[in-house]
Motif scaffolding. Structure first.
Motif, PDB file in Angstrom:
ATOM      1  N   ALA A   1       0.838  -1.208   0.000  1.00 56.68           N
ATOM      2  CA  ALA A   1       0.000   0.000   0.000  1.00 56.68           C
ATOM      3  C   ALA A   1       0.871   1.256   0.000  1.00 56.68           C
ATOM      4  CB  ALA A   1      -0.924  -0.014   1.216  1.00 56.68           C
ATOM      5  N   ILE A   2       1.918   1.250   0.816  1.00 57.66           N
ATOM      6  CA  ILE A   2       2.813   2.414   0.849  1.00 57.66           C
ATOM      7  C   ILE A   2       3.531   2.581  -0.480  1.00 57.66           C
ATOM      8  CG2 ILE A   2       4.903   3.317   1.941  1.00 57.66           C
ATOM      9  CD1 ILE A   2       3.950   2.052   4.559  1.00 57.66           C
ATOM     10  N   GLN A   3       3.962   1.457  -1.055  1.00 61.49           N
ATOM     11  CA  GLN A   3       4.644   1.525  -2.344  1.00 61.49           C
ATOM     12  C   GLN A   3       3.734   2.109  -3.418  1.00 61.49           C
ATOM     13  OE1 GLN A   3       6.028  -2.256  -3.684  1.00 61.49           O
ATOM     14  NE2 GLN A   3       6.828  -1.475  -5.614  1.00 61.49           N
ATOM     15  N   ASN A   4       2.500   1.628  -3.485  1.00 63.99           N
ATOM     16  CA  ASN A   4       1.570   2.141  -4.493  1.00 63.99           C
ATOM     17  C   ASN A   4       1.252   3.609  -4.244  1.00 63.99           C
ATOM     18  OD1 ASN A   4       1.438  -0.355  -5.749  1.00 63.99           O
ATOM     19  ND2 ASN A   4      -0.302  -1.034  -4.511  1.00 63.99           N
ATOM     20  N   ASP A   5       0.999   3.963  -2.982  1.00 67.49           N
ATOM     21  CA  ASP A   5       0.654   5.347  -2.682  1.00 67.49           C
ATOM     22  C   ASP A   5       1.826   6.282  -2.961  1.00 67.49           C
ATOM     23  OD1 ASP A   5      -1.327   7.247  -1.315  1.00 67.49           O
ATOM     24  OD2 ASP A   5       0.524   7.546  -0.137  1.00 67.49           O
ATOM     25  N   LEU A   6       3.047   5.842  -2.580  1.00 72.42           N
ATOM     26  CA  LEU A   6       4.216   6.671  -2.826  1.00 72.42           C
ATOM     27  C   LEU A   6       4.477   6.836  -4.318  1.00 72.42           C
ATOM     28  CD1 LEU A   6       6.555   8.183  -1.458  1.00 72.42           C
ATOM     29  CD2 LEU A   6       7.868   6.050  -1.518  1.00 72.42           C
ATOM     30  N   PHE A   7       4.318   5.767  -5.083  1.00 71.65           N
ATOM     31  CA  PHE A   7       4.530   5.850  -6.531  1.00 71.65           C
ATOM     32  C   PHE A   7       3.484   6.749  -7.188  1.00 71.65           C
ATOM     33  CE2 PHE A   7       3.655   4.276 -10.825  1.00 71.65           C
ATOM     34  CZ  PHE A   7       4.903   4.446 -11.406  1.00 71.65           C
ATOM     35  N   GLN A   8       2.224   6.575  -6.796  1.00 74.68           N
ATOM     36  CA  GLN A   8       1.178   7.402  -7.388  1.00 74.68           C
ATOM     37  C   GLN A   8       1.383   8.881  -7.052  1.00 74.68           C
ATOM     38  OE1 GLN A   8      -2.555   5.800  -6.102  1.00 74.68           O
ATOM     39  NE2 GLN A   8      -2.316   3.859  -7.250  1.00 74.68           N
ATOM     40  N   SER A   9       1.762   9.150  -5.809  1.00 75.24           N
ATOM     41  CA  SER A   9       2.003  10.541  -5.415  1.00 75.24           C
ATOM     42  C   SER A   9       3.164  11.142  -6.208  1.00 75.24           C
ATOM     43  CB  SER A   9       2.289  10.603  -3.922  1.00 75.24           C
ATOM     44  OG  SER A   9       2.640  11.924  -3.524  1.00 75.24           O
ATOM     45  N   ARG A  10       4.261  10.395  -6.320  1.00 75.89           N
ATOM     46  CA  ARG A  10       5.409  10.893  -7.070  1.00 75.89           C
ATOM     47  C   ARG A  10       5.090  11.004  -8.561  1.00 75.89           C
ATOM     48  NH1 ARG A  10       9.250  14.338  -7.475  1.00 75.89           N
ATOM     49  NH2 ARG A  10      11.192  13.570  -8.447  1.00 75.89           N
ATOM     50  N   ARG A  11       4.287  10.063  -9.070  1.00 74.00           N
ATOM     51  CA  ARG A  11       3.903  10.142 -10.486  1.00 74.00           C
ATOM     52  C   ARG A  11       3.069  11.377 -10.766  1.00 74.00           C
ATOM     53  NH1 ARG A  11      -0.730   6.256 -12.159  1.00 74.00           N
ATOM     54  NH2 ARG A  11      -1.720   7.900 -10.928  1.00 74.00           N
ATOM     55  N   ASP A  12       2.071  11.637  -9.897  1.00 70.56           N
ATOM     56  CA  ASP A  12       1.246  12.827 -10.091  1.00 70.56           C
ATOM     57  C   ASP A  12       2.091  14.101 -10.017  1.00 70.56           C
ATOM     58  OD1 ASP A  12      -0.899  11.113 -10.305  1.00 70.56           O
ATOM     59  OD2 ASP A  12      -1.570  11.387  -8.231  1.00 70.56           O
ATOM     60  N   GLN A  13       3.072  14.096  -9.095  1.00 65.74           N
ATOM     61  CA  GLN A  13       3.945  15.253  -8.976  1.00 65.74           C
ATOM     62  C   GLN A  13       4.785  15.441 -10.245  1.00 65.74           C
ATOM     63  OE1 GLN A  13       6.622  14.941  -5.685  1.00 65.74           O
ATOM     64  NE2 GLN A  13       7.553  16.975  -6.015  1.00 65.74           N
ATOM     65  N   VAL A  14       5.291  14.324 -10.761  1.00 65.85           N
ATOM     66  CA  VAL A  14       6.107  14.388 -11.979  1.00 65.85           C
ATOM     67  C   VAL A  14       5.267  14.849 -13.163  1.00 65.85           C
ATOM     68  CG1 VAL A  14       7.279  12.931 -13.671  1.00 65.85           C
ATOM     69  CG2 VAL A  14       7.864  12.755 -11.261  1.00 65.85           C
ATOM     70  N   LEU A  15       4.066  14.348 -13.310  1.00 67.44           N
ATOM     71  CA  LEU A  15       3.208  14.738 -14.421  1.00 67.44           C
ATOM     72  C   LEU A  15       2.844  16.224 -14.359  1.00 67.44           C
ATOM     73  CD1 LEU A  15       0.793  11.659 -14.675  1.00 67.44           C
ATOM     74  CD2 LEU A  15       2.769  12.198 -16.115  1.00 67.44           C
TER      75      LEU A  15
ATOM     76  N   ARG B   1       3.463  10.875 -30.878  1.00 66.68           N
ATOM     77  CA  ARG B   1       3.298  11.362 -32.238  1.00 66.68           C
ATOM     78  C   ARG B   1       1.833  11.352 -32.658  1.00 66.68           C
ATOM     79  NH1 ARG B   1       8.053   7.589 -34.833  1.00 66.68           N
ATOM     80  NH2 ARG B   1       9.852   8.720 -33.956  1.00 66.68           N
ATOM     81  N   THR B   2       1.078  10.408 -32.122  1.00 66.74           N
ATOM     82  CA  THR B   2      -0.307  10.232 -32.561  1.00 66.74           C
ATOM     83  C   THR B   2      -1.197  11.355 -32.055  1.00 66.74           C
ATOM     84  OG1 THR B   2      -0.022   7.842 -32.614  1.00 66.74           O
ATOM     85  CG2 THR B   2      -2.280   8.677 -32.573  1.00 66.74           C
ATOM     86  N   ASP B   3      -1.082  11.685 -30.758  1.00 69.61           N
ATOM     87  CA  ASP B   3      -2.017  12.635 -30.139  1.00 69.61           C
ATOM     88  C   ASP B   3      -1.217  13.772 -29.526  1.00 69.61           C
ATOM     89  OD1 ASP B   3      -4.047  13.973 -28.876  1.00 69.61           O
ATOM     90  OD2 ASP B   3      -5.032  12.153 -28.147  1.00 69.61           O
ATOM     91  N   ALA B   4      -1.444  14.988 -30.032  1.00 65.27           N
ATOM     92  CA  ALA B   4      -0.681  16.142 -29.551  1.00 65.27           C
ATOM     93  C   ALA B   4      -1.279  16.761 -28.302  1.00 65.27           C
ATOM     94  CB  ALA B   4      -0.585  17.198 -30.655  1.00 65.27           C
ATOM     95  N   SER B   5      -2.525  16.417 -27.960  1.00 65.08           N
ATOM     96  CA  SER B   5      -3.185  17.065 -26.825  1.00 65.08           C
ATOM     97  C   SER B   5      -2.991  16.322 -25.505  1.00 65.08           C
ATOM     98  CB  SER B   5      -4.684  17.198 -27.116  1.00 65.08           C
ATOM     99  OG  SER B   5      -5.268  15.906 -27.291  1.00 65.08           O
ATOM    100  N   LEU B   6      -2.523  15.086 -25.542  1.00 63.55           N
ATOM    101  CA  LEU B   6      -2.419  14.280 -24.323  1.00 63.55           C
ATOM    102  C   LEU B   6      -0.973  14.194 -23.852  1.00 63.55           C
ATOM    103  CD1 LEU B   6      -4.833  11.304 -25.114  1.00 63.55           C
ATOM    104  CD2 LEU B   6      -5.294  13.373 -23.778  1.00 63.55           C
ATOM    105  N   GLN B   7      -0.869  13.864 -22.551  1.00 59.67           N
ATOM    106  CA  GLN B   7       0.437  13.662 -21.910  1.00 59.67           C
ATOM    107  C   GLN B   7       0.602  12.172 -21.640  1.00 59.67           C
ATOM    108  OE1 GLN B   7       0.933  15.162 -17.864  1.00 59.67           O
ATOM    109  NE2 GLN B   7       2.835  16.181 -18.489  1.00 59.67           N
ATOM    110  N   TRP B   8       1.740  11.634 -22.033  1.00 64.84           N
ATOM    111  CA  TRP B   8       1.989  10.206 -21.876  1.00 64.84           C
ATOM    112  C   TRP B   8       3.203  10.001 -20.980  1.00 64.84           C
ATOM    113  CZ3 TRP B   8      -1.669   7.234 -24.229  1.00 64.84           C
ATOM    114  CH2 TRP B   8      -2.425   7.843 -25.234  1.00 64.84           C
ATOM    115  N   TRP B   9       3.187   8.841 -20.260  1.00 59.72           N
ATOM    116  CA  TRP B   9       4.332   8.544 -19.371  1.00 59.72           C
ATOM    117  C   TRP B   9       4.627   7.050 -19.397  1.00 59.72           C
ATOM    118  CZ3 TRP B   9       3.775   5.244 -15.179  1.00 59.72           C
ATOM    119  CH2 TRP B   9       2.462   4.952 -14.795  1.00 59.72           C
TER     120      TRP B   9
END
Length: 562
Positions: free
Chosen positions: A62-76, A157-165
């Protein structure tokens, strides 16, 4: 010490260690069966460990998932801000002067460095058609662009309006591979076309944080297991120690120490159990003491009466002998009365002797007078003495003695009495059929078996065959006298020698008594050389054993025993 002895000693030590290693599962299994404390402690630790393990794994995930999601949202979010700032820089720079297209990427690079937390930036032109005004592709922060997958580039290349990670592995400053995220999005360069923008973020700090948290969880889990084990040990000890003391006290009571009691402290359930146990022990001690006093009075009464009857019985026996000797001169009725009187006085004398012997056994005053005796020769003497009685009943007594010739320390008078009693019972209940007396021996014991082929007994009758004054068929008349105490005295004589007297019987197949005497003093019964349950051998195959010169056999057996 010689080198060979040292090697042998070392080899023996290694073999002992190997044997000890192989037997430890059996030792643990035995401890599991015997010890309630060990079993409960193992179950408590095992279940607690399982529960803590599940909890720690769940919390770590749970901590791993929460920490990854939090860091991912911050990075995005960071990548989105940097991309927006870069696009604004491109739009504002190219609106004033179109000749600055080739140098605009320097401003974009500076803007991305200021707006983003990462120094890993890669920009690639989407349209591969050459253009003189198109800025060149560039990669900042090393050659990390190899971690960008083709699938991520295809989506950007396909979609210019979206953000991918995408999750990737990036090299840190020390060259170690650490987890990271690559965020991709399009940039639009006016007058030139679209560009792919990729920003790589290092998640090494988050990974270190996660490792610290997980390590802390495992340390806390192990500490909890140790604490639970300690608490369980203390609690179990407070419960099982009184139970162990009660078991030990019960064993001492069973061994005859009637004065032992439990130490009782407190007012809880264990203390109540201890007081109840002590009250039960007091009651048992009082009842046993009362029964012992009654038994002592009974033993004294039987002994005193038997002794007091000896003198008048001697006088009566002498008078009966005189009358029996002169019965020929009496009339038929008086002669028959004298004969019956003589027979009953003899039977009464035997009964009195048996009662005296039983009283000695009850009082524990029986002493053995041992001397080296050959059981085979003793059996042959008894058979010769009872040959006339056997002929009167039409019974053929056969001796089969493959062993038992070497002398063994025993009380010959008592063993002779046992053999005479067994043989007399076989003659009386053998229905005139042959009787086989078997004598055999081995290195531990000598044994004698008396097998008749009479009516036999049922299992419930076998259980009472050694009881005092018990008869399988009370309506059956005794033909050779007897007092009803013979087998009881025979069992006592066998046990006095440290041996056993066992019986096998089957209705319609006869009865087999086996007397087993150990060659030396032992604490546990030895295995008899003669099987208790006989086979179905044919009587004609046994033959009649004739006297044998066994001097050579005795010497050979003594040599073998030495």
């Amino acid at each position: 010490m010689p080198a060979g002895s040292v090697a042998l000693t070392r080899r023996a030590r290694v073999m002992r260690q190997l044997r000890a290693w192989r037997t430890w599962p059996e030792q643990v299994a035995g401890l599991w069966r015997r010890s309630l404390r060990f079993r409960t402690l193992v179950l408590t630790i095992a279940l607690s460990t399982l529960a803590i393990l599940v909890a720690c794994v769940w919390m770590a995930l749970a901590i791993q998932n929460d920490l990854f999601q939090s860091r991912r949202d911050q990075v995005l979010g960071d990548a989105r801000r940097a991309t927006t700032a870069a696009q604004e820089t491109l739009d504002s720079a190219l609106q004033g002067d179109a000749s600055q297209v080739r140098n605009v990427m320097d401003s974009v690079s500076a803007t991305l460095g200021r707006q983003s937390d990462s120094d890993r930036v890669a920009v690639f032109r989407v349209d591969q058609v050459p253009s003189p005004n198109a800025p060149q592709d560039f990669v900042l922060g090393g050659s990390w662009d190899e971690q960008i997958s083709d699938s991520l580039r295809a989506k950007v290349r396909t979609d210019a309006s979206l953000q991918w990670w995408q999750s990737v592995s990036l090299a840190d400053e020390a060259g170690r591979m650490v987890p990271g995220i690559v965020v991709g999005q399009q940039l639009s360069v006016p007058g030139v076309g679209a560009y792919e923008l990729y920003i790589g973020y290092d998640l090494g700090a988050a990974d270190q944080t996660l490792g610290f948290v997980q390590g802390t969880l495992w340390v806390v889990g192990l500490a909890l297991i140790a604490i639970i084990a300690g608490i369980s040990w203390v609690v179990l000890r407070s419960v099982t120690v009184p139970i162990g003391e009660a078991a030990e006290t019960s064993a001492q009571l069973a061994a005859g120490r009637l004065d032992v009691r439990l130490d009782v402290h407190g007012e809880d359930e264990i203390a109540t159990l201890g007081r109840s146990f002590n009250a039960m022990a007091d009651s048992i001690q009082a009842q046993i003491k009362e029964l012992a006093e009654l038994s002592l009075v009974q033993q004294r009464f039987v002994s005193d009466v038997s002794h007091e009857l000896r003198t008048p019985l001697t006088t009566i026996r002498l008078a009966a002998d005189v009358l029996n000797d002169h019965r020929a001169s009496f009339d038929p009725v008086s002669g028959r009365a004298a004969e019956l009187l003589h027979a009953q006085v003899q039977r009464f004398e035997l009964l009195l002797g048996d009662l005296l012997e039983i009283s000695r056994y009850d009082a524990g005053s029986v002493q053995l007078e041992q001397e080296p005796t050959s059981l085979a020769h003793l059996a042959e003497d008894v058979i010769a003495q009872m040959q006339q009685l056997a002929e009167q009943h039409g019974t053929d007594v056969r001796l089969v003695a493959p062993g038992g010739y070497s002398p063994v320390d025993m009380d010959p008078r008592r063993v002779r009495r046992v053999v005479r009693n067994l043989l007399g019972n076989a003659i009386e209940h053998g229905e005139g059929r042959p009787i086989v007396v078997t004598v055999d021996s081995d290195q531990d014991a000598v044994a004698l078996g008396v097998r008749d082929y009479g009516m036999g007994m049922h299992p419930e009758e076998q259980e009472r065959v050694f009881d005092r004054f018990w008869r399988a068929d009370p309506s059956r008349k005794r033909t050779i006298g007897g007092t009803g105490l013979g087998l009881s005295i025979a069992l006592g004589d066998a046990r006095l020698h440290g041996g056993t007297l066992a019986v096998w019987s089957s209705p319609g197949r006869g009865t087999n008594f086996v007397l087993t005497l150990p060659r030396r003093s032992v604490t546990e019964p030895v295995e008899s050389p003669i099987p208790l349950a006989p086979g179905d051998e044919a009587l004609d195959d046994l033959g009649i054993t004739q006297p044998i010169d066994v001097s050579g056999l005795n010497a050979l057996e003594r040599e073998g025993r030495s």
